[in-house]
Design a protein around this motif. Sequence first.
Motif, PDB file in Angstrom:
ATOM      1  N   TYR A   1       0.865  -1.185   0.000  1.00  0.00           N
ATOM      2  CA  TYR A   1       0.000   0.000   0.000  1.00  0.00           C
ATOM      3  C   TYR A   1       0.902   1.235   0.000  1.00  0.00           C
ATOM      4  O   TYR A   1       1.818   1.337   0.824  1.00  0.00           O
ATOM      5  CB  TYR A   1      -0.907   0.002   1.231  1.00  0.00           C
TER       6      TYR A   1
ATOM      7  N   VAL B   1      -1.440  -0.985  -4.146  1.00  0.00           N
ATOM      8  CA  VAL B   1      -2.757  -0.366  -3.988  1.00  0.00           C
ATOM      9  C   VAL B   1      -2.550   1.018  -3.373  1.00  0.00           C
ATOM     10  O   VAL B   1      -1.644   1.215  -2.552  1.00  0.00           O
ATOM     11  CB  VAL B   1      -3.646  -1.232  -3.058  1.00  0.00           C
TER      12      VAL B   1
ATOM     13  N   LEU C   1     -12.347  -3.662  -5.033  1.00  0.00           N
ATOM     14  CA  LEU C   1     -11.997  -3.316  -3.655  1.00  0.00           C
ATOM     15  C   LEU C   1     -13.210  -2.687  -2.991  1.00  0.00           C
ATOM     16  O   LEU C   1     -13.956  -1.942  -3.624  1.00  0.00           O
ATOM     17  CB  LEU C   1     -10.836  -2.312  -3.630  1.00  0.00           C
TER      18      LEU C   1
ATOM     19  N   ARG D   1     -14.593  -0.666   0.789  1.00  0.00           N
ATOM     20  CA  ARG D   1     -14.122   0.021   1.984  1.00  0.00           C
ATOM     21  C   ARG D   1     -15.266   0.178   2.976  1.00  0.00           C
ATOM     22  O   ARG D   1     -16.436   0.263   2.590  1.00  0.00           O
ATOM     23  CB  ARG D   1     -13.537   1.391   1.629  1.00  0.00           C
TER      24      ARG D   1
END
Length: 154
Positions: free
Chosen positions: A87, A123, A145, A147
């Motif tokens: 990340y 990412v 993805l 969240r």
Amino acid sequence: MTSPDAGYAVRLAGADDIAAVAGARARWREHEADDAFVGEFERWWLETEDRRRTWIALGSQRIIGMVSMTVFTRMPSPGEPGKQWAYVGQVWVDPAYRRMGIARTMMTEAIAWARHALMERIVLNPSEMSRPLYAGLGFRSAADLLRLDLDGAS
Ligand SMILES: CC(C)(COP(=O)(O)OP(=O)(O)OC[C@H]1O[C@@H](n2cnc3c(N)ncnc32)[C@H](O)[C@@H]1OP(=O)(O)O)[C@@H](O)C(=O)NCCC(=O)NCCS
């Protein structure tokens, strides 16, 4: 990587750079790096350093840019070792040095490092202004993805 013509150099930050990176982070947030903040920053640095790399761009006198990459290792399966992914965050360039290719240079270094480590993916969560930078480096939007914000923000 050094770009003497452009007047800056990009390298990995180490423990000797903690106070200077804290200073750059405070400038990013338009604050002073007082002792309390530098102490908090140092604790964060030590707590995360085994799984994080931070690249810095150095101008003639101080840090003018940074990129951090945090590495995650997947749970291994039988016959399949745990793959790594990363990340990217804390991507910043001093406003006086923008549009000179500094973020692209730092990101290119970080991506090369991740490729060399055979990571499967990088990412990140882009700011609006950084989207063209990442698109130019090959990043694409991800529909796979999800969240869940836990801080009350929607
Ligand atoms: C986003 C940011 C890191 C870019 O840093 P930078 O050193 O100016 O970026 P670069 O010069 O390497 O830009 C490379 C390319 O990205 C694109 N780009 C970068 N900034 C852009 C902007 N503000 N608008 C449009 N395109 C932009 C351009 O294609 C640029 O190439 P070009 O200048 O040859 O056209 C910097 O503006 C910044 O620190 N912003 C505030 C913090 C932030 O939003 N960070 C990103 C968090 S995800």
